[in-house]
Design a protein around this motif. Structure first.
Motif, mmCIF file in Angstrom:
data_model
loop_
_atom_site.group_PDB
_atom_site.id
_atom_site.type_symbol
_atom_site.label_atom_id
_atom_site.label_comp_id
_atom_site.label_asym_id
_atom_site.label_seq_id
_atom_site.Cartn_x
_atom_site.Cartn_y
_atom_site.Cartn_z
ATOM 1 N N ALA A 1 0.827 -1.206 0.000
ATOM 2 C CA ALA A 1 0.000 0.000 0.000
ATOM 3 C C ALA A 1 0.865 1.262 0.000
ATOM 4 O O ALA A 1 0.572 2.234 -0.718
ATOM 5 C CB ALA A 1 -0.926 -0.004 1.221
ATOM 6 N N ALA A 2 1.943 1.264 0.777
ATOM 7 C CA ALA A 2 2.819 2.435 0.834
ATOM 8 C C ALA A 2 3.520 2.677 -0.496
ATOM 9 O O ALA A 2 3.665 3.828 -0.943
ATOM 10 C CB ALA A 2 3.844 2.257 1.950
ATOM 11 N N PHE A 3 3.956 1.606 -1.159
ATOM 12 C CA PHE A 3 4.643 1.761 -2.439
ATOM 13 C C PHE A 3 3.684 2.242 -3.532
ATOM 14 O O PHE A 3 4.048 3.068 -4.369
ATOM 15 C CB PHE A 3 5.301 0.439 -2.842
ATOM 16 N N GLU A 4 2.474 1.735 -3.525
ATOM 17 C CA GLU A 4 1.521 2.207 -4.524
ATOM 18 C C GLU A 4 1.134 3.663 -4.262
ATOM 19 O O GLU A 4 0.892 4.432 -5.202
ATOM 20 C CB GLU A 4 0.287 1.303 -4.551
ATOM 21 N N ALA A 5 1.109 4.074 -2.998
ATOM 22 C CA ALA A 5 0.836 5.478 -2.684
ATOM 23 C C ALA A 5 1.950 6.380 -3.211
ATOM 24 O O ALA A 5 1.681 7.493 -3.695
ATOM 25 C CB ALA A 5 0.679 5.653 -1.167
ATOM 26 N N LEU A 6 3.196 5.925 -3.140
ATOM 27 C CA LEU A 6 4.301 6.690 -3.719
ATOM 28 C C LEU A 6 4.112 6.874 -5.217
ATOM 29 O O LEU A 6 4.362 7.947 -5.764
ATOM 30 C CB LEU A 6 5.629 5.977 -3.468
ATOM 31 N N GLU A 7 3.676 5.821 -5.881
ATOM 32 C CA GLU A 7 3.457 5.893 -7.320
ATOM 33 C C GLU A 7 2.316 6.844 -7.677
ATOM 34 O O GLU A 7 2.333 7.487 -8.732
ATOM 35 C CB GLU A 7 3.163 4.499 -7.879
ATOM 36 N N CYS B 1 23.669 2.861 -6.156
ATOM 37 C CA CYS B 1 24.754 2.881 -7.137
ATOM 38 C C CYS B 1 25.505 4.206 -7.056
ATOM 39 O O CYS B 1 26.672 4.293 -7.460
ATOM 40 C CB CYS B 1 24.215 2.651 -8.547
ATOM 41 N N LEU B 2 24.835 5.233 -6.540
ATOM 42 C CA LEU B 2 25.438 6.555 -6.342
ATOM 43 C C LEU B 2 25.220 6.923 -4.880
ATOM 44 O O LEU B 2 24.250 7.603 -4.534
ATOM 45 C CB LEU B 2 24.786 7.593 -7.270
ATOM 46 N N PRO B 3 26.078 6.453 -3.981
ATOM 47 C CA PRO B 3 25.827 6.623 -2.546
ATOM 48 C C PRO B 3 25.798 8.090 -2.120
ATOM 49 O O PRO B 3 26.555 8.925 -2.623
ATOM 50 C CB PRO B 3 27.006 5.887 -1.895
ATOM 51 N N HIS B 4 24.903 8.380 -1.189
ATOM 52 C CA HIS B 4 24.825 9.683 -0.536
ATOM 53 C C HIS B 4 24.995 9.440 0.959
ATOM 54 O O HIS B 4 24.215 8.689 1.563
ATOM 55 C CB HIS B 4 23.487 10.361 -0.823
ATOM 56 N N ASP B 5 25.994 10.066 1.563
ATOM 57 C CA ASP B 5 26.278 9.824 2.973
ATOM 58 C C ASP B 5 25.067 10.105 3.859
ATOM 59 O O ASP B 5 24.837 9.404 4.847
ATOM 60 C CB ASP B 5 27.459 10.680 3.424
ATOM 61 N N GLU B 6 24.302 11.135 3.520
ATOM 62 C CA GLU B 6 23.127 11.480 4.313
ATOM 63 C C GLU B 6 22.120 10.341 4.311
ATOM 64 O O GLU B 6 21.537 9.994 5.353
ATOM 65 C CB GLU B 6 22.487 12.749 3.735
ATOM 66 N N ASP B 7 21.906 9.729 3.151
ATOM 67 C CA ASP B 7 20.964 8.618 3.061
ATOM 68 C C ASP B 7 21.433 7.429 3.896
ATOM 69 O O ASP B 7 20.646 6.805 4.617
ATOM 70 C CB ASP B 7 20.805 8.179 1.606
ATOM 71 N N THR B 8 22.705 7.108 3.774
ATOM 72 C CA THR B 8 23.253 5.980 4.525
ATOM 73 C C THR B 8 23.094 6.196 6.022
ATOM 74 O O THR B 8 22.657 5.299 6.754
ATOM 75 C CB THR B 8 24.740 5.786 4.184
ATOM 76 N N ALA B 9 23.424 7.410 6.494
ATOM 77 C CA ALA B 9 23.335 7.709 7.918
ATOM 78 C C ALA B 9 21.895 7.631 8.410
ATOM 79 O O ALA B 9 21.622 7.061 9.483
ATOM 80 C CB ALA B 9 23.921 9.091 8.195
ATOM 81 N N LEU C 1 11.420 5.080 3.048
ATOM 82 C CA LEU C 1 10.570 6.037 2.331
ATOM 83 C C LEU C 1 11.131 7.452 2.299
ATOM 84 O O LEU C 1 11.063 8.116 1.245
ATOM 85 C CB LEU C 1 9.161 6.042 2.923
ATOM 86 N N PRO C 2 11.699 7.978 3.390
ATOM 87 C CA PRO C 2 12.248 9.338 3.302
ATOM 88 C C PRO C 2 13.373 9.471 2.275
ATOM 89 O O PRO C 2 13.536 10.541 1.660
ATOM 90 C CB PRO C 2 12.766 9.602 4.721
ATOM 91 N N LEU C 3 14.128 8.408 2.052
ATOM 92 C CA LEU C 3 15.201 8.457 1.053
ATOM 93 C C LEU C 3 14.611 8.520 -0.349
ATOM 94 O O LEU C 3 15.126 9.230 -1.224
ATOM 95 C CB LEU C 3 16.100 7.229 1.185
ATOM 96 N N VAL C 4 13.540 7.770 -0.573
ATOM 97 C CA VAL C 4 12.876 7.800 -1.875
ATOM 98 C C VAL C 4 12.327 9.197 -2.148
ATOM 99 O O VAL C 4 12.522 9.769 -3.237
ATOM 100 C CB VAL C 4 11.742 6.757 -1.931
ATOM 101 N N GLU C 5 11.650 9.762 -1.165
ATOM 102 C CA GLU C 5 11.067 11.093 -1.336
ATOM 103 C C GLU C 5 12.152 12.142 -1.556
ATOM 104 O O GLU C 5 11.951 13.112 -2.292
ATOM 105 C CB GLU C 5 10.216 11.428 -0.116
#
Length: 297
Positions: free
Chosen positions: A25-31, A156-164, A236-240
């Motif tokens: 449900a959460a993934f379809e809401a993102l779409e 594939c393109l790491p972002h330190d903020e996302d990892t943390a 989800l916050p990383l996707v957004e």
């Protein structure tokens, strides 16, 4: 004891199904949300849901589940969220592998098993949005029971903020149960998701655990549930944050190359892939983790 574990199996199986429903449900809401500029012309993706069935070697019913796969979405280029509950007897090869790994005595005399769990792999449209994996499961044999699972981030393109941020959510959920869980299971993930022939890990880590049996089933089940609950607030916050980032052809090339690494790992080393294929589960469901496109040098 048998009746008690019949109830516990039912609890675990029902929980994995609820987790599946929440994530789908959460993934379809993102779409369905207003599309980011790079993919504004694409229609929102939807999951295609099919039942999977497992048959034992004698043709009798041996359980099954639901395979939910979305392809060609705005956010998700391909994502699979599978849930299953399977049972039967382990074939000699699987018996030998299980006995060698866990040292279980008596497996040849009584090779019955029961397993239930959720498996998720998401390959994202935008190269700046990290791919991700989640698995939670319970396994039972007459000799033992245990939980396992984990989640790891694969940019594939790491972002330190996302990892943390991803790791911070995992740590918070682990710390509710035992302050030693996060450092131990983070180190286990780094070891487990290592690709030996490439000499590197497949992503930026997460947590991984297996053979979890402290003797306290409710406590171990509660922790496994919290690993599942951590997934959406971690991912989800990383996707957004990244879904609307412009990308280049070079970014896309990096993404496809990284997917090649991911495919190599899953086909050569992943325990779940090997177990699913060796025990006769639906190969389409087992291999739903494969990326839609990948490249190699």
């Amino acid at each position: 004891m048998t009746e008690m574990f019949d109830d516990r199996k039912a609890q675990a199986s029902a929980w994995f199904r609820r987790l599946r429903d929440e994530i789908v449900a959460a993934f379809e809401a993102l779409e369905e949300a207003p599309p980011p500029a790079p993919v504004a012309e694409l229609p929102p993706g939807r999951f295609n849901v099919t039942e999977t069935r497992r048959q034992s070697e004698d043709g009798s019913d041996a359980g099954g589940g639901l395979m939910s796969v979305m392809r060609g979405g705005r956010i998700f280029e391909k994502v699979g969220v599978n849930v299953s509950t399977v049972y039967g007897t382990l074939n000699p090869r699987a018996q030998a592998a299980m006995a060698a790994r866990k040292g279980l005595e008596g497996m040849k005399d009584d090779p019955r098993f029961w397993a239930s769990g959720l498996s998720l792999v998401a390959h994202m449209r935008n190269p700046h949005t990290p791919a991700v994996h989640l698995n939670t499961r319970m396994f039972w044999t007459p000799q033992d029971w245990w939980f396992g699972g984990g989640t790891d981030l694969n940019p594939c393109l790491p972002h330190d903020e996302d990892t943390a941020d991803f790791h911070a959510v995992l740590k918070a959920h682990c710390d509710r149960h035992d302050l030693s869980h996060y450092p131990r299971f983070k180190a286990w993930a780094d070891e487990y998701f290592y690709v030996p022939h490439r000499g590197r890990v497949r992503g930026v880590g997460g947590i991984f655990f297996d053979d979890l049996n402290s003797g306290d089933w409710p406590a171990d089940f509660a922790f496994t549930q919290d690993v599942g609950r951590a997934f959406l607030p971690a991912f989800l916050p990383l996707v957004e944050r990244r879904a609307g980032t412009p990308w280049t052809e070079r970014d896309r090339e990096a993404q496809l190359a990284h997917r090649g690494l991911y495919a190599e790992y899953n086909l050569l080393y992943d325990r779940g892939t090997r177990f699913g294929l060796e025990t006769g589960h639906d190969p389409e469901a087992v291999l739903m983790s494969m990326p839609p496109l990948a490249s190699w040098p």
